[in-house]
Design a protein around this motif. Structure first.
Motif, PDB file in Angstrom:
ATOM      1  N   VAL A  52       0.840  -1.204   0.000  1.00 51.99           N
ATOM      2  CA  VAL A  52       0.000   0.000   0.000  1.00 51.99           C
ATOM      3  C   VAL A  52       0.876   1.256   0.000  1.00 51.99           C
ATOM      4  O   VAL A  52       0.601   2.217  -0.732  1.00 51.99           O
ATOM      5  CB  VAL A  52      -0.959  -0.008   1.217  1.00 51.99           C
ATOM      6  CG1 VAL A  52      -1.659   1.328   1.381  1.00 51.99           C
ATOM      7  CG2 VAL A  52      -1.960  -1.145   1.092  1.00 51.99           C
ATOM      8  N   MET A  53       1.934   1.258   0.801  1.00 54.61           N
ATOM      9  CA  MET A  53       2.823   2.424   0.874  1.00 54.61           C
ATOM     10  C   MET A  53       3.463   2.708  -0.487  1.00 54.61           C
ATOM     11  O   MET A  53       3.573   3.870  -0.894  1.00 54.61           O
ATOM     12  CB  MET A  53       3.905   2.196   1.940  1.00 54.61           C
ATOM     13  CG  MET A  53       3.360   2.167   3.358  1.00 54.61           C
ATOM     14  SD  MET A  53       4.577   1.573   4.568  1.00 54.61           S
ATOM     15  CE  MET A  53       5.590   3.034   4.727  1.00 54.61           C
ATOM     16  N   ILE A  54       3.872   1.670  -1.178  1.00 56.09           N
ATOM     17  CA  ILE A  54       4.501   1.840  -2.490  1.00 56.09           C
ATOM     18  C   ILE A  54       3.477   2.363  -3.505  1.00 56.09           C
ATOM     19  O   ILE A  54       3.746   3.326  -4.235  1.00 56.09           O
ATOM     20  CB  ILE A  54       5.121   0.513  -2.971  1.00 56.09           C
ATOM     21  CG1 ILE A  54       6.317   0.152  -2.081  1.00 56.09           C
ATOM     22  CG2 ILE A  54       5.535   0.597  -4.436  1.00 56.09           C
ATOM     23  CD1 ILE A  54       6.783  -1.284  -2.232  1.00 56.09           C
ATOM     24  N   SER A  55       2.315   1.751  -3.526  1.00 55.83           N
ATOM     25  CA  SER A  55       1.266   2.173  -4.467  1.00 55.83           C
ATOM     26  C   SER A  55       0.829   3.606  -4.211  1.00 55.83           C
ATOM     27  O   SER A  55       0.608   4.369  -5.157  1.00 55.83           O
ATOM     28  CB  SER A  55       0.061   1.232  -4.367  1.00 55.83           C
ATOM     29  OG  SER A  55       0.419  -0.058  -4.785  1.00 55.83           O
ATOM     30  N   SER A  56       0.729   3.987  -2.937  1.00 58.52           N
ATOM     31  CA  SER A  56       0.288   5.347  -2.615  1.00 58.52           C
ATOM     32  C   SER A  56       1.314   6.396  -3.027  1.00 58.52           C
ATOM     33  O   SER A  56       0.983   7.566  -3.161  1.00 58.52           O
ATOM     34  CB  SER A  56      -0.029   5.471  -1.122  1.00 58.52           C
ATOM     35  OG  SER A  56       1.165   5.429  -0.361  1.00 58.52           O
ATOM     36  N   ARG A  57       2.548   5.970  -3.254  1.00 62.85           N
ATOM     37  CA  ARG A  57       3.592   6.876  -3.721  1.00 62.85           C
ATOM     38  C   ARG A  57       3.786   6.783  -5.239  1.00 62.85           C
ATOM     39  O   ARG A  57       4.763   7.283  -5.774  1.00 62.85           O
ATOM     40  CB  ARG A  57       4.908   6.572  -2.996  1.00 62.85           C
ATOM     41  CG  ARG A  57       4.904   7.040  -1.554  1.00 62.85           C
ATOM     42  CD  ARG A  57       6.096   6.513  -0.782  1.00 62.85           C
ATOM     43  NE  ARG A  57       6.183   7.101   0.537  1.00 62.85           N
ATOM     44  CZ  ARG A  57       5.403   6.808   1.560  1.00 62.85           C
ATOM     45  NH1 ARG A  57       4.441   5.931   1.422  1.00 62.85           N
ATOM     46  NH2 ARG A  57       5.551   7.392   2.734  1.00 62.85           N
ATOM     47  N   GLY A  58       2.851   6.101  -5.912  1.00 63.24           N
ATOM     48  CA  GLY A  58       2.897   6.005  -7.362  1.00 63.24           C
ATOM     49  C   GLY A  58       3.812   4.917  -7.891  1.00 63.24           C
ATOM     50  O   GLY A  58       4.041   4.832  -9.092  1.00 63.24           O
ATOM     51  N   GLY A  59       4.327   4.088  -6.999  1.00 63.91           N
ATOM     52  CA  GLY A  59       5.227   3.019  -7.424  1.00 63.91           C
ATOM     53  C   GLY A  59       4.489   1.721  -7.683  1.00 63.91           C
ATOM     54  O   GLY A  59       3.303   1.583  -7.392  1.00 63.91           O
ATOM     55  N   SER A  60       5.210   0.797  -8.225  1.00 64.85           N
ATOM     56  CA  SER A  60       4.679  -0.530  -8.498  1.00 64.85           C
ATOM     57  C   SER A  60       5.345  -1.519  -7.543  1.00 64.85           C
ATOM     58  O   SER A  60       6.572  -1.683  -7.589  1.00 64.85           O
ATOM     59  CB  SER A  60       4.981  -0.907  -9.944  1.00 64.85           C
ATOM     60  OG  SER A  60       4.522  -2.201 -10.217  1.00 64.85           O
ATOM     61  N   PRO A  61       4.561  -2.156  -6.671  1.00 66.56           N
ATOM     62  CA  PRO A  61       5.159  -3.094  -5.715  1.00 66.56           C
ATOM     63  C   PRO A  61       5.852  -4.253  -6.428  1.00 66.56           C
ATOM     64  O   PRO A  61       5.357  -4.754  -7.436  1.00 66.56           O
ATOM     65  CB  PRO A  61       3.964  -3.606  -4.907  1.00 66.56           C
ATOM     66  CG  PRO A  61       2.899  -2.578  -5.100  1.00 66.56           C
ATOM     67  CD  PRO A  61       3.121  -2.031  -6.480  1.00 66.56           C
ATOM     68  N   VAL A  62       7.001  -4.642  -5.908  1.00 69.13           N
ATOM     69  CA  VAL A  62       7.704  -5.801  -6.435  1.00 69.13           C
ATOM     70  C   VAL A  62       6.878  -7.043  -6.098  1.00 69.13           C
ATOM     71  O   VAL A  62       6.277  -7.119  -5.032  1.00 69.13           O
ATOM     72  CB  VAL A  62       9.141  -5.895  -5.853  1.00 69.13           C
ATOM     73  CG1 VAL A  62       9.135  -6.067  -4.361  1.00 69.13           C
ATOM     74  CG2 VAL A  62       9.931  -6.988  -6.501  1.00 69.13           C
ATOM     75  N   GLU A  63       6.799  -7.957  -7.048  1.00 67.51           N
ATOM     76  CA  GLU A  63       6.013  -9.176  -6.827  1.00 67.51           C
ATOM     77  C   GLU A  63       6.883 -10.248  -6.194  1.00 67.51           C
ATOM     78  O   GLU A  63       8.104 -10.207  -6.273  1.00 67.51           O
ATOM     79  CB  GLU A  63       5.424  -9.671  -8.147  1.00 67.51           C
ATOM     80  CG  GLU A  63       4.399  -8.720  -8.740  1.00 67.51           C
ATOM     81  CD  GLU A  63       3.213  -8.436  -7.826  1.00 67.51           C
ATOM     82  OE1 GLU A  63       2.809  -9.344  -7.078  1.00 67.51           O
ATOM     83  OE2 GLU A  63       2.699  -7.308  -7.873  1.00 67.51           O
TER      84      GLU A  63
END
Length: 142
Positions: A52-63
Motif C-alpha cells: 500500500v505504501m509503495i502504491s500510494s507513492r505512485g510506485g509498483s510493488p515488487v512481486e
C-alpha cells in the motif's frame, strides 16, 4: 536510491520472509511452531502494508518470486532457529536504507521494523549481533 526503491527493497525482503516462515512452519511443532507462525503472520502484515505504501507513492510493488533459496532444507529445530535468525537479520538489513529516507514517517517505519525483527530474532535465539543488519566488516576509504 529514492523512497519507492527503498520500500521495494524492504518489500522484497518481506516476500522472502513470508516464504521462509511458511516453509519453516511446515517443519516445526509445539512452541517453536507458534513462534514461526507468529513471525509468518507479522511479515505478511508488514508485506501488505508495504504494498500500500509503495502504491500510494505512485510506485509498483515488487512481486513475490516463485521460490527463494533458503539453503539446505532444515531438518531439526536448531536448523529452523538458525534459518529464522538469518531471515530476521536479512529483514533488518533491508530496512537500513529506508531508515535513511528524508521522510520522517518512513524513517520511523524502518526503525520499528528493524526493532521488531531484532526482537523476533532474539525470541528464537537469545543473542543479538552488535549491529544487527550491518555487515560484519565495513571497508573504510582512508
Amino acid at each position: 536510491m529514492n523512497d519507492v526503491e527503498r520500500l521495494r527493497k524492504a518489500l522484497a525482503a518481506e516476500h522472502a520472509a513470508v516464504y521462509a516462515y511458511g516453509m519453516l512452519g511446515a517443519r516445526t511443532t509445539g512452541t517453536l511452531r507458534s513462534r514461526v507462525t507468529a513471525a509468518f503472520n507479522a511479515h505478511r502484515g508488514t508485506r501488505d502494508r508495504l504494498r500500500v505504501m509503495i502504491s500510494s507513492r505512485g510506485g509498483s510493488p515488487v512481486e513475490t518470486e516463485s521460490s527463494y533459496d533458503v539453503g539446505e532444507t532444515p531438518t531439526s529445530a536448531t536448523q529452523v532457529v538458525n534459518l529464522a535468525v538469518l531471515v530476521e537479520e536479512g529483514i533488518t538489513a533491508a530496512y537500513l536504507e529506508l531508515a535513511a529516507s528524508d521522510d520522517v514517517a518512513l524513517r520511523r517505519h524502518a526503525a520499528l521494523a528493524m526493532q521488531e525483527s531484532v526482537t523476533r530474532s532474539y525470541g528464537f535465539r537469545r543473542r543479538i549481533r552488535a549491529l544487527p543488519g550491518m555487515p560484519d566488516s565495513v571497508q573504510g576509504t582512508s
